[in-house]
Design an enzyme around this catalytic site. Structure first.
Site, mmCIF file in Angstrom:
data_model
loop_
_atom_site.group_PDB
_atom_site.id
_atom_site.type_symbol
_atom_site.label_atom_id
_atom_site.label_comp_id
_atom_site.label_asym_id
_atom_site.label_seq_id
_atom_site.Cartn_x
_atom_site.Cartn_y
_atom_site.Cartn_z
ATOM 1 N N TYR A 71 0.833 -1.200 0.000
ATOM 2 C CA TYR A 71 0.000 0.000 0.000
ATOM 3 C C TYR A 71 0.864 1.244 0.000
ATOM 4 O O TYR A 71 2.047 1.205 0.298
ATOM 5 C CB TYR A 71 -0.965 -0.007 1.195
ATOM 6 C CG TYR A 71 -0.332 0.310 2.536
ATOM 7 C CD1 TYR A 71 0.248 -0.684 3.314
ATOM 8 C CD2 TYR A 71 -0.339 1.609 3.025
ATOM 9 C CE1 TYR A 71 0.814 -0.395 4.539
ATOM 10 C CE2 TYR A 71 0.226 1.915 4.251
ATOM 11 C CZ TYR A 71 0.805 0.904 5.008
ATOM 12 O OH TYR A 71 1.383 1.203 6.225
ATOM 13 N N CYS A 72 0.216 2.349 -0.372
ATOM 14 C CA CYS A 72 0.869 3.660 -0.278
ATOM 15 C C CYS A 72 -0.181 4.626 0.243
ATOM 16 O O CYS A 72 -0.929 4.282 1.151
ATOM 17 C CB CYS A 72 1.408 4.080 -1.642
ATOM 18 S SG CYS A 72 0.125 4.201 -2.896
ATOM 19 N N GLY A 73 -0.268 5.816 -0.346
ATOM 20 C CA GLY A 73 -1.272 6.770 0.110
ATOM 21 C C GLY A 73 -2.651 6.490 -0.452
ATOM 22 O O GLY A 73 -3.672 6.654 0.219
ATOM 23 N N TRP A 93 -3.729 3.966 2.310
ATOM 24 C CA TRP A 93 -3.737 4.683 3.589
ATOM 25 C C TRP A 93 -4.961 5.595 3.715
ATOM 26 O O TRP A 93 -5.555 5.718 4.787
ATOM 27 C CB TRP A 93 -2.443 5.491 3.723
ATOM 28 C CG TRP A 93 -2.318 6.203 5.036
ATOM 29 C CD1 TRP A 93 -2.378 7.527 5.266
ATOM 30 C CD2 TRP A 93 -2.125 5.579 6.316
ATOM 31 N NE1 TRP A 93 -2.229 7.802 6.598
ATOM 32 C CE2 TRP A 93 -2.076 6.615 7.277
ATOM 33 C CE3 TRP A 93 -2.004 4.248 6.749
ATOM 34 C CZ2 TRP A 93 -1.894 6.367 8.641
ATOM 35 C CZ3 TRP A 93 -1.812 4.009 8.104
ATOM 36 C CH2 TRP A 93 -1.769 5.053 9.036
ATOM 37 N N GLY A 122 -2.895 3.943 -3.410
ATOM 38 C CA GLY A 122 -2.823 2.760 -4.269
ATOM 39 C C GLY A 122 -2.023 2.994 -5.533
ATOM 40 O O GLY A 122 -1.640 2.043 -6.205
#
Lengths: 459, 459, 459, 459
Positions: free
Chosen positions: B419-421, B448, B423
């Site tokens: 994951y990131c902020g 996130w 996707g």
């Protein structure tokens, strides 16, 4: 240079309308206009002509006609085949009747077959001599195909097919090889079985290349024509009624409201959610319950077939341009209730932590590896005409439009791999199965095209 | 109405260039032009002015400058800060130097900080009185942010930050609240930490609202500024060199060749395949080995960071428009080797029965359900500055740009949820992991943003 | 739907080029491209095809070919008739040679007549059967006309006319009525005597309607054809040489510099000033010494004829769009030295108090009233072919292109009223007379058209 | 990046409207929309926002407002100053009232002066801090000018001017130098005496550079402001009434009918013929009786002033684009009766041998040479404010709008040379004189600008 002759091709509908007129005399007619009519107004203005007539070659079944939108804006006359039974005031064109536009003449040729009231329009220009140079054939004659005579119900079909034979062989072919042919549809339209690529032709070229014009007696023509005739799309009857009565004048397609993910989730249960993205994007993640009908392929045809005209539609697309394009295409087939769309698309949906449904996408290799697994069933949603030429071994066959009515024939406990010709229709099928609670379904991108390309076993 | 002042905003780069001139005198300059320069030529022609100067406020790090494309077409002069060390002939602008364009004057203000040679340009119009009404601030002052001083390497950073403090507080703020501020970047650019929405402002508004302009002594300003400063994108050094030397003149972006699925599959091993579709479409199916960098979001930034400039690039997109847009955006950051694209997109690929790779897309609900499974690992690819504010419990952290170098820290035998902020970056990460043989990886759309929206447990 | 067939019509030149190809195979050719070629690159990109060939049906005389601009941008092959004598590397197409573009085939038919090396291209599509459906006829056969055989000089004319007869009657007509005809020119081009309105036709329609295809033995065909043949435009020989050698590659039309009235007045003596506004605007006021060639009518033809290719051209127009359009049209006929234009147009000129010349504009009524005045002379600048059908009583006749050489035949002490067919060419003539010191000249708007419409006396 | 702030500049009207909103919340308002509103619908759709409000800063006098066109298409609310006395349902905004659009706030500031109900709108964005960053000033404060207070009749003028002083000095200036100023008009509008070039400014810049904001007590401000105030255009009162009642909803500008020269000649006596070409083209030849109002300069202002709203208008232009543009511009000022235009323009007219009127065009040199001739009279049609600064010796002065009422003051037996500032208004005057039978009139292109440029004698 007085002749104005400007075909307008509409992607999606694969439809051709025409602006025909005389720029020296300053008058023109539109033939078979689509419903978003600004394009004709612009051509007329740019050419310095007044649109005096909007002419229907016949009552269209595959799109909402624009004759009333034009008549609402401009002081013109709607004209059509005299036997049309149109439910509004119109100028009836009997066989031989002529509309003169300066030195350009459109002469009606009554050519029943696709429909009883169908007229073709012979196209003559005084500067080109004393005889027509071309013919607007509407849905009577296409490139490599002819209009289907089965849209008015089974009772009429053979009678119309016989009329079509006469129209083609006794009225049109005798006009001579040299005449140019300008039809109402190109490849991709369901108004023919298998329309060719070219948006124009000549009588001679069709006589030579068009399989429907092979020399056959009427009876054998009818049999040949009706063999392998695909089922008519469900919305064709609705659009026939709409056009016979006159499509409502709205001034243009609706402006769908942007809805936040929360608003969208709340509105969805009262509406039909249509996901217009590609099958793979739908596969990767979608709003639960959405119907997958990809915008970039056969959208108007399958949207027409699968979507109701009496419920609100909510769209999920890749951006505002796609949403506007979808709303326009739906408007063109009389589906005006596009009330909203998911603002920010799936990104916004995801970021709001709303539930994400998936649809597995199996390549034909994966399908081939798994197809003998007893937990896997295969569903073929192509038409009868396609299936008869071969299918994947073991596949159950239900044509997509009948799927919803025949769900009970399927075993929801197994994983169901669905295919069609390319994956487009099976993606629709997968979305319908998911709506009805099937938990494990997979689409097969590439589908029959890939299966045969890979030379897999065929039943 | 002699003043010509036309900002040109370039999406993706979030960059602002300006055409400034005097239509009565018929002369103008372009400030900080992008590389596809037809837009400036068109503005000039429409306005009846001759472009006499192409001015750089500084050596750009985030895009390839268009000053040489302009100079190749028009007899104009390239100008820039006198301390620029440009590797080509240019007109040096020392502090106080003025370029007069009829009654419009651009006066250089040497404002080192973001870079040593940086100049701002005071903007004066004789019709507006005897003093400047605005200032082109380049990368010195943005809406709610200031230019980052850390792009020339650690050794220079504090020295440049100190210079920036002086430039801001001793040179710019004293000009007075009333002056309008026209910066080189808007929100989304990595030339600042967190640039605000507005593409213009005033010195007074920034003095009041910009956190960097709070009253702090130099040292505390430097500490504040460098705290939480994200790592500079890797390609910034490359672009600095390119612009210092002068970007090659090509006449425009490359025309990528359409490749059939077969040709594409054959060319792919010698190239880098870039999939510019959305993360969900990538998830649904992609060409094995493709890197996922979605066109519609932070494309130029991450394409710049992740793609090499010395290997052919092959694109997979949703259609020719997207491919052309991607080729243009890559051209803007000096990646000119876009040699081909997949003709017909994924549909053609599928229909040809070529192998289809997938990337699972887990919603945060799915992630939350599975995260305690010992067979599941979680990877966070956000930057240090983001992770420090919280992460998903148990997540390993490797910032995306470092992933390829640190793959050995990951356990390839487990399913890895990334994951990131939102996707977007984790989709890139997933594609890189797949290229390196990780068999079971999942992207987390929403990531996130969704995790916190759903009020899930945070570490 | 693999067939790609997209005609590109270029206004002004009245020219048709074609993109033909197979979208399934991803390849296409351009036939007879104009010099500004972005339109073909865009069509190819949008259609997902690679341009593999740029084909000349013959060495064009009326426009600068774009084959070299295309070859400079794309890795394609230039092809043309084997007997072309092109001064550059090309793929020679002998009679019967075929270029296969996937399932689309272009087969050369050597059809000397308009030029010795001329080829037509038979157009076949595997999906349309085993025979061609159409033919690209270049300058051999047009709607209602045929290519003129007199452009290579008198010595060749009858020999070429005889070859044309054979090409038409022995090669093209026998192909059959049904074939569609796609020519290189529409109405307005001087490549035929009197080309019809339609940009396409059929062999059968032309056999029936085209006066040149009436059944005549070769000798009578030649006599008929050469009778009333207008003089070839002067620039045709220049363009023949240019295209035989290969037009220079410039990347596009020049960007003319905006000049203030003062700069313009200073530059004018070394240049040719071209006033592209309408005849009435020219009449109302113009820069002394300007040549009047209105942009909105037969601009490329008369600009080609009247303007030198070895001197700078300066334009006076109604705004920047018109100036850019004129520069483009001049570029299309190989006149690349458009160096500047009058910024702000005539308004700026007037406001600067620079001298304003006028040209009286007499309606035919005024002319009729004054024509018996011994102080008034009448000059007819139409072609011999027009004058022979009637003229205004007492008019001297000098065809416009010869005017400059025959000025000594005119009496400069009288008021000279000049007319042509509509006033367009006589406005050019008036401007030339003014340049040569004729003090009292008048143009006759409406001219012969109005004179006959008003049923005035004819000689 | 939630802030949506998009100014829409409308050429001709020199008007600025604004779309302001919050893309995160998906809502926006339009401030001071023009009547052709598709531009706002498009911006909203592209930005993913719903238009919830259409706000009037005041009752406009110079254009027909688009608030009702918007309300007819979208479910939005019309809002305006609480003291507006609008004749339709609206949301009244009293001083201090706020419209919240997500995190963006528009707060009304009651600023009587230009009109009694005028409001400005403070512009605040939660992301920019807790105070407004800018102000939409409507017609209260422009670049280098302020709104004129004399449009409601003499009785109100001083009272409104006093109110304006208070609004400017007590409400707006105290907001602080740093605030950005976004007015409703740019240079060229008659809503101010002499509006500056810039379409935005800051309070501080205006405080420093705007002559109206010099430090003056109320009385001296009023005297200063009303000195040299040009007469209000005649149509301003009509448009005030139209907007107070609500401009009729028509769905867009009318589609003018193309008329052949014969039809045009027949329809002309019942209509007003408007020639929208340049003055020189009008001079060279025009339809007898036509009024000359050139499209490319101050068209909406002078069309508004000179044309009736109760008679059909017929247009003569250079082509269909110009005609459509004129019809649009007339629609924007509530002149909807554009019923036709001359198809084929003046060329068609000439070719039909219809009568051609001329208007001599004298350069200032010619005027200077002839002005002492007793058979020549000079007429100056500039405004009082212009004439007071100097005129051509011997010129009679009648301001153009009063010309028709004061024709009896002129001597029709002499040649009348008419001038204004540049020739634009005098061309209108010449056309009016011709309509009233003056046989010998001449326009002076360049006019006062040229006269002074040539340093001719001034009275």
């Amino acid at each position: 240079m007085p002749l104005l002759f400007e075909p307008v091709y509409t992607e999606g509908l694969a439809q051709l309308s025409y602006v025909v007129g005389d720029t020296a005399a300053g008058v023109a007619a539109v033939v078979d206009p689509r419903r978003d009519v600004q394009v004709y107004v612009d051509i007329a203005h740019r050419s310095g002509v007044r649109l005096t007539h909007a002419i229907e070659t016949h009552i269209h079944a595959d799109f909402a006609s624009g004759v009333h939108e034009l008549a609402a804006r401009l002081p013109l006359r709607i004209a059509g085949g005299a036997q049309g039974g149109y439910g509004f005031d119109f100028q009836p064109l009997a066989d031989g009747d002529t509309i003169a536009l300066g030195g350009i003449r459109l002469q009606a040729l009554h050519t029943p077959g696709h429909t009883p009231e169908h007229i073709c329009l012979l196209l003559q220009d005084d500067h080109q001599g004393d005889a027509p140079f071309g013919i607007l054939t509407g849905d009577t004659l296409f490139n490599l195909d002819v209009g289907r005579p089965d849209l008015l119900g089974e009772a009429e079909t053979r009678r119309l097919a016989a009329a079509l034979h006469r129209s083609l062989f006794r009225r049109i072919l005798p006009l001579g090889d040299r005449l140019e042919v300008f039809p109402c549809h190109g490849a991709g339209s369901a108004c023919g079985k298998s329309i060719g690529d070219r948006r124009q032709s000549t009588i001679g070229n069709e006589r030579r290349f068009n399989p429907a014009l092979a020399d056959r007696p009427e009876d054998r023509f009818i049999d040949w024509l009706l063999a392998d005739m695909p089922e008519p799309p469900r919305h064709y009857a609705r659009l026939k009624r709409l056009n016979a009565a006159g499509a409502p004048v709205t001034g243009g397609p609706p402006v769908p409201m942007p809805l936040s993910p929360g608003e969208f989730a709340k509105a969805a249960p009262q509406a039909v959610v249509v996901d217009i993205r590609s099958m793979l994007a739908f596969g990767g993640g979608h709003v639960p319950g959405a119907i997958s009908i990809g915008l970039r392929e056969e959208f108007p045809n399958w949207a027409g077939w699968m979507l109701p005209d009496d419920r609100p539609l909510l769209l999920v697309g890749d951006g505002p341009e796609d949403v506007a394009e979808a709303a326009l295409q739906l408007y063109r087939i009389g589906l005006d209730r596009v009330e909203g769309y998911l603002r920010g698309g799936m990104n916004a949906w995801q970021n709001a932590a709303l539930p994400l449904a998936h649809a597995a996408q199996w390549s034909v290799r994966e399908l081939d590896e798994r197809r003998r697994d007893p937990q896997v069933g295969i569903l073929d949603v192509r038409s009868d005409e396609e299936v008869v030429k071969g299918r994947i071994p073991g596949a159950t066959h239900i044509y997509l439009p009948h799927l919803e009515a025949r769900l009970n024939e399927l075993d929801a406990s197994r994983t169901l791999a669905v295919y069609c010709g390319s994956g487009y229709r099976s993606s629709i099928a997968v979305s319908i199965l998911q709506r009805h609670g099937f938990r494990s379904v997979a689409n097969v991108p590439g589908a029959w095209a890939a299966w045969t390309a890979a030379r897999k076993e065929v039943q």
